[in-house]
Design a protein around this motif. Structure first.
Motif, PDB file in Angstrom:
ATOM      1  N   GLY A 229     -99.357 -17.933  61.044  1.00  0.00           N
ATOM      2  CA  GLY A 229     -98.376 -18.733  60.328  1.00  0.00           C
ATOM      3  C   GLY A 229     -98.084 -18.143  58.959  1.00  0.00           C
ATOM      4  N   ALA A 230     -99.149 -17.742  58.299  1.00  0.00           N
ATOM      5  CA  ALA A 230     -98.999 -17.156  56.969  1.00  0.00           C
ATOM      6  C   ALA A 230     -99.847 -15.899  56.885  1.00  0.00           C
ATOM      7  CB  ALA A 230     -99.443 -18.148  55.903  1.00  0.00           C
ATOM      8  N   ALA A 231     -99.367 -14.912  56.138  1.00  0.00           N
ATOM      9  CA  ALA A 231    -100.118 -13.674  56.005  1.00  0.00           C
ATOM     10  C   ALA A 231    -100.139 -13.271  54.545  1.00  0.00           C
ATOM     11  CB  ALA A 231     -99.491 -12.574  56.847  1.00  0.00           C
ATOM     12  N   MET A 232    -101.048 -12.370  54.213  1.00  0.00           N
ATOM     13  CA  MET A 232    -101.197 -12.008  52.817  1.00  0.00           C
ATOM     14  C   MET A 232    -101.235 -10.487  52.675  1.00  0.00           C
ATOM     15  SD  MET A 232    -103.698 -13.846  50.230  1.00  0.00           S
ATOM     16  CE  MET A 232    -103.770 -13.404  48.513  1.00  0.00           C
ATOM     17  N   VAL A 233    -100.597  -9.999  51.616  1.00  0.00           N
ATOM     18  CA  VAL A 233    -100.641  -8.570  51.304  1.00  0.00           C
ATOM     19  C   VAL A 233    -101.342  -8.436  49.957  1.00  0.00           C
ATOM     20  CG1 VAL A 233     -99.280  -6.540  50.753  1.00  0.00           C
ATOM     21  CG2 VAL A 233     -98.531  -8.080  52.560  1.00  0.00           C
ATOM     22  N   PHE A 234    -102.336  -7.562  49.913  1.00  0.00           N
ATOM     23  CA  PHE A 234    -103.142  -7.473  48.696  1.00  0.00           C
ATOM     24  C   PHE A 234    -102.682  -6.323  47.807  1.00  0.00           C
ATOM     25  CE2 PHE A 234    -105.537  -9.909  51.614  1.00  0.00           C
ATOM     26  CZ  PHE A 234    -106.298 -10.781  50.856  1.00  0.00           C
ATOM     27  N   GLN A 235    -103.190  -6.359  46.597  1.00  0.00           N
ATOM     28  CA  GLN A 235    -102.772  -5.382  45.601  1.00  0.00           C
ATOM     29  C   GLN A 235    -103.208  -3.964  45.938  1.00  0.00           C
ATOM     30  OE1 GLN A 235    -104.193  -6.187  41.706  1.00  0.00           O
ATOM     31  NE2 GLN A 235    -103.491  -4.274  40.871  1.00  0.00           N
TER      32      GLN A 235
ATOM     33  N   PRO B 152     -98.163  -6.471  45.013  1.00  0.00           N
ATOM     34  CA  PRO B 152     -98.115  -5.440  46.056  1.00  0.00           C
ATOM     35  C   PRO B 152     -97.713  -4.067  45.557  1.00  0.00           C
ATOM     36  CG  PRO B 152     -96.205  -6.852  46.212  1.00  0.00           C
ATOM     37  CD  PRO B 152     -97.076  -7.443  45.154  1.00  0.00           C
ATOM     38  N   THR B 153     -97.160  -3.975  44.354  1.00  0.00           N
ATOM     39  CA  THR B 153     -96.672  -2.656  43.928  1.00  0.00           C
ATOM     40  C   THR B 153     -97.349  -2.172  42.659  1.00  0.00           C
ATOM     41  OG1 THR B 153     -94.898  -3.621  42.613  1.00  0.00           O
ATOM     42  CG2 THR B 153     -94.395  -3.107  44.890  1.00  0.00           C
TER      43      THR B 153
END
Lengths: 666, 336
Positions: free
Chosen positions: A92-98, A182-183
């Protein structure tokens, strides 16, 4: 707006530390609709990352979520059972890390990392997941996805790894993607690529995105709405453009104005706000920003302001603007002196510097590979001048800094400092040179010895170079140094870990100043600091120049920072200077296609960008002809020949066959 | 990969030769005279006897010649004659080594099979009862002196409870398996002699536990620390954010990374178990290499010492090779 995908209400996350409970997230509320991109901005310690992790319940003890609701399509994530939570996460939800370097498991193949949760959530069998994974990598713009799928993370560049991370997040077509900085670890041109990718996902698939960043530029480029956090609270929320142009909370005001922008005046003081966030163990009873606020009222210290609507669709937590008043526009810059042309002899002249680093041989009989770090760089710095060197990681700018300070010895070329040839100095002669040529390093945590008191750190150069006979004699000088950089002289007895990042960088600068140098080489001195602190440190460096006539060689990857600080700027690519000009000229009329794309890649709200494809080529091979040719949007056949260095305006030199042929998409 | 193994093997042989040279030199410079140790005071006072004895064992030759003879013999699979036992050193080693290898291997497996799961559990349920047990085990295992531990387990399980048999590899009245490899578990299992197998296994339990204690402690501790570190890595958080089950997160994502330091330690520990069992072997009357080493050293039995050194260094090198190979399997960053 239809029913929100994510509706956060009064979220409270507390860290139970030995010193007492810290309310890192203190009653945060916001909502994100389908297809919407919400930005959360704040400095380190503001609670924005903790908020992100609380949304997915990813925090480990001593952190605990102690209140509020996190409604995902109406279901409260905080009350889900373990099993429900596992089924929801990643689907349902996802996460992108630094940090994509630590975020990818080093011992597991990319394909498995991208697809294991597709299989685990029962959406596909392994075989279908494999095809899906490769297709996903292709969609994320990963080069040769079949090969990439079988590789391990260490075989990729940072930009590629971040694409893989986003691919992991998007694998199950989640309704919500939470991207935490993320960037931040990426170069500008790569950052532009990643932001583009996120923007596309949002448009094409209607994925709701929560983007967390300390960089208002990043947030401003792709977010429709912004939440500004300070000391664990939301202090302002509203449409991006409105918040950036007309911030209604003093902290948001400071953030919006402390950031050097490509359209702000050149080489002037930045309106930063002094001070630091409050101690999280002892939050003030009233407004948490009050101690730093230039507009505070008597009421601010006594009563905590509520988050109220200050204009249609805009919320702010401030007594000053609660009745709909605006904050004043940014103050006029204090100094606006044009750079004086100097007729004196240059302080530092470097000619055709070359530095190559041989790598250890891989096999006994194999050929040795060589990193071509600096390939023929010439530059000069006048007394009192601020020369900026910009370029992406791997362009050789740090090596250049180490060459002119003679921490490295050049393989070829000469360096004259104040008329003296220093390229081949050795031993005692080199030691005598050191006091006049000092360096400030990027990482204020790594460059100060953690076991030495600040006083000893500052006394060391004085004692080594015989400027003080004893520590006692040095003490007076140390006190005045600390005062000079805006620190309390009584703090000399403290250890580095007792200081914040900005304060440590001040200590580094004080150490560099101890020997009264005439040139300071600063290698990314503010890139590890929060924007507001960045402004404070840059202002300090400007003041010191005025007072002591210092010249700076200022190395940075952040174009806006360089623009705000430097008289003259040189752009480096693959170990060469490709363009050099007075700052005003360079930013107004960039001529080298690389400079144009670099400037264009800087995320700024409401601006078209040229997104460069590809990544800087390997420094292991020295390219024939123009080094930028492979990525250049306007490359021609002639570019296979070495480009000429052309002076297109006074002091504006470009290493290009067709300067000015690429126009910025303004 | 094959190339890598080949290079490592060649370098292992070179290293073993170098080690033998160094040991040869050092053992010839240590104070202490084998003459005195072997002949005793009275005979050693007679120069003629001494000279004859020296000539017999080649001790009158120059150092280089002696080393050459040693190397030459080595090439032909001859480690020389033991001064103390008057038997070929190789025969002695072949006789004593299986007992030690069997004991060490069982101890090692015991340490791994208990230590790694215990360390993982302790890290996953930090500050729980499991963690308390793990910490107690690692502290006790590392700090309890071998002789003390050996006497305690003997007193309790043999003397008091009578659950375990006494010292020795087999019951005194039992016949050892004949003509086998010397590894009793293997020999009896191959021969289908389950009665003797049980006897041998029962005799192994106590010495194996005693010998494993220190290694078990270290492995538990290292696994726990490495797991704690890995469980806080971003990739574990990413795996959780993906919705992977906790079992997969721990066993697949964290453990594989955490095993790298454990493998290093395990390699060293196994080599140590092979060579450091003197105390355990003595207390449990275990006819192994440890006791042979101790006797040879006491008698300044140079040929035996050289032979043992060679075997030991070969073992270390082999184990190191295996460690390196398992690194390459665990961690793709090591592969080239």
């Amino acid at each position: 707006m239809s029913a929100p995908v994510l509706d956060v209400r009064g979220l409270v996350t507390v860290f139970h530390t030995d010193a007492g409970p810290v309310r890192a997230v203190d009653g945060v509320s916001f909502a994100v609709g389908k297809g919407e991109t919400l930005g959360i901005v704040g400095e380190s310690g503001s609670g924005k990352s903790v908020t992100a992790q609380s949304l997915m319940r990813l925090l480990d003890p001593p952190a605990r979520i102690e209140g509020g609701e996190v409604l995902f399509e109406g279901r409260d994530v905080l009350t889900m059972s373990r099993r429900q939570l596992t089924a929801w996460r990643g689907a349902g939800a996802a996460m992108v890390f630094q940090d994509s370097l630590t975020g990818l498991n080093p011992v597991i193949r990319i394909l498995r990392q991208v697809t294991e949760h597709v299989v685990a959530h029962g959406r596909m069998d392994r075989r279908a997941a494999r095809r899906h994974g490769i297709d996903l990598l292709r969609r994320m713009g990963v080069a040769s996805p079949e090969r990439a799928a079988a590789s391990y993370p260490h075989q990729f560049s940072g930009g590629m790894r971040q694409r893989v991370m986003i691919g992991i997040g998007m694998a199950n077509d989640p309704k919500l993607l939470i991207a935490d900085e993320p960037t931040t670890a990426l170069d500008v041109t790569i950052q532009a690529q990643i932001l583009d990718l996120l923007g596309n996902l949002n448009e094409k698939f209607g994925t709701a995105i929560v983007l967390i960043s300390h960089d208002l530029g990043v947030i401003g480029t792709i977010c429709q709405r912004i939440v500004v956090m300070y000391a664990g609270e939301v202090v302002e929320e509203g449409p991006t453009a409105a918040v950036l142009e007309d911030p209604r909370h003093p902290y948001a005001w400071a953030l919006a104005n402390a950031v050097p922008r490509l359209d702000s005046p050149v080489a002037e003081r930045l309106p930063g706000i002094e001070g630091a966030p409050p101690d999280p163990l002892a939050m003030p009873a009233g407004c948490r920003f009050m101690p730093r606020c230039p507009w505070r009222l008597s009421r601010c210290g006594a009563e905590r302001p509520p988050l109220v609507e200050v204009a249609p669709g805009r919320l702010a937590r401030c007594w000053v603007t609660a009745d709909g008043r605006r904050l004043p526009p940014r103050t006029e810059p204090l100094h606006a002196k044009p750079p004086q042309p100097s007729t004196r002899e240059p302080l530092l002249v470097a000619r055709d510097l070359v530095k190559h680093f041989p790598l250890p041989k891989k096999t006994f009989f194999g050929t040795r590979e060589v990193v071509h770090a600096v390939n023929g760089v010439s530059l000069h710095v006048m007394p009192g001048e601020r020369l900026g060197i910009v370029g992406e990681s791997g362009c050789g700018k740090s090596t250049l800094a180490r060459l002119v300070t003679r921490l490295h010895r050049p393989d070829a070329g000469d360096i004259r400092f104040d008329g003296q040839d220093i390229a081949t100095l050795n031993g005692e002669a080199l030691r005598r040179l050191r006091p006049r040529l000092q360096m400030v390093f990027q990482d204020p945590y790594a460059s100060l010895n953690p076991r030495m008191r600040v006083g000893d750190i500052l006394a060391e150069p004085l004692l080594v170079h015989g400027r003080a006979a004893s520590p006692a004699e040095a003490a007076g000088r140390i006190a005045s140094l600390l005062e000079l950089v805006g620190l309390n002289p009584a703090w000399a007895a403290r250890f580095p870990h007792e200081f914040s990042g900005g304060q440590r960088q001040r200590i580094s600068i004080a150490r560099a100043l101890a020997l009264e140098p005439s040139l300071i080489v600063a290698d990314e001195p503010v890139s590890a600091l929060d924007v507001n602190v960045q402004a404070q440190v840059l202002n300090l460096m400007l003041d010191l120049r005025e007072r002591m006539g210092l010249a700076y060689l200022f190395i940075a990857h952040d174009l806006a920072v360089v623009r705000a600080f430097c008289d003259r700027v040189a752009v480096m690519y693959l170990g060469r200077i490709v363009e050099e000009a007075p700052a005003r000229e360079l930013f107004a009329h960039p001529a080298h296609p690389y400079t144009v794309s670099l400037l264009s890649a800087v995320p700024e709200p409401g601006r078209q960008r040229i997104v460069l494809g590809g990544e800087p080529p390997s420094t292991l091979r020295l390219p024939q002809g123009c080094a930028f040719r492979a990525r250049c949007p306007v490359a021609q056949r002639v570019c296979a020949e070495p480009p000429p260095l052309t002076e297109i305006a006074p002091g504006h030199r470009v290493l290009c066959h067709a300067p000015g042929s690429l126009k910025g998409a303004a | 990969m094959l190339r890598y193994v080949a290079i490592r093997l060649v370098s292992a042989v070179v290293m073993a030769l170098l080690a033998s040279g160094v040991i040869f030199l050092i053992s010839n410079f240590v104070p202490g005279d084998p003459v005195l140790a072997q002949l005793g005071d009275i005979l050693a006072s007679d120069p003629a006897v001494v000279a004859q004895w020296r000539a017999k064992w080649g001790l009158d030759l120059p150092l280089w010649d002696r080393y050459w003879i040693f190397l030459n013999g080595l090439l032909h699979g001859d480690l020389g004659i033991s001064i103390a036992t008057r038997r070929p050193v190789l025969e002695d080693i072949v006789q004593y080594a299986p007992a030690t290898i069997e004991l060490a291997t069982v101890s090692f497996l015991l340490a791994l099979v208990i230590g790694i799961p215990l360390g993982v559990a302790a890290a996953v349920w930090r500050d729980s009862a499991v963690d308390a047990v793990a910490r107690a085990v690692s502290l006790l295992g590392v700090s309890a002196p071998t002789f003390w531990l050996a006497f305690i387990v003997l007193a309790i399980f043999y003397g008091w409870l009578g659950w375990a048999p006494g010292p020795g590899r087999l019951d005194p009245i039992a016949f050892p398996p004949e003509g086998g490899t010397g590894f009793f578990l293997w020999d009896t299992a191959m021969a289908g002699d389950w009665e003797t197998f049980q006897d041998a296994a029962a005799h192994l339990v106590l010495p194996a536990i005693v010998l494993a204690a220190a290694t078990l402690g270290l492995i538990t501790r290292t696994t726990r620390a490495a797991m704690l570190e890995c469980l806080h890595q971003d990739y574990v958080r990413v795996a959780r954010a993906k919705g992977m089950k906790e079992r997969v997160v721990v066993l697949h994502h964290a453990l594989r990374n955490a095993l790298v330091p454990v493998v290093t330690l395990g390699g060293l520990a196994y080599a140590n178990l092979l060579t450091g069992a003197v105390m355990t072997e003595t207390i449990f009357a275990w006819p192994g290499l440890g006791r042979y080493t101790f006797r040879s050293a006491a008698a300044l039995d140079f040929p035996a010492i050289m032979g043992i050194t060679l075997v030991v260094s070969a073992t270390y090198l082999l184990v190191n090779l295996l460690v390196d190979l398992s690194y390459a399997m665990l961690d793709p960053r090591v592969r080239r």
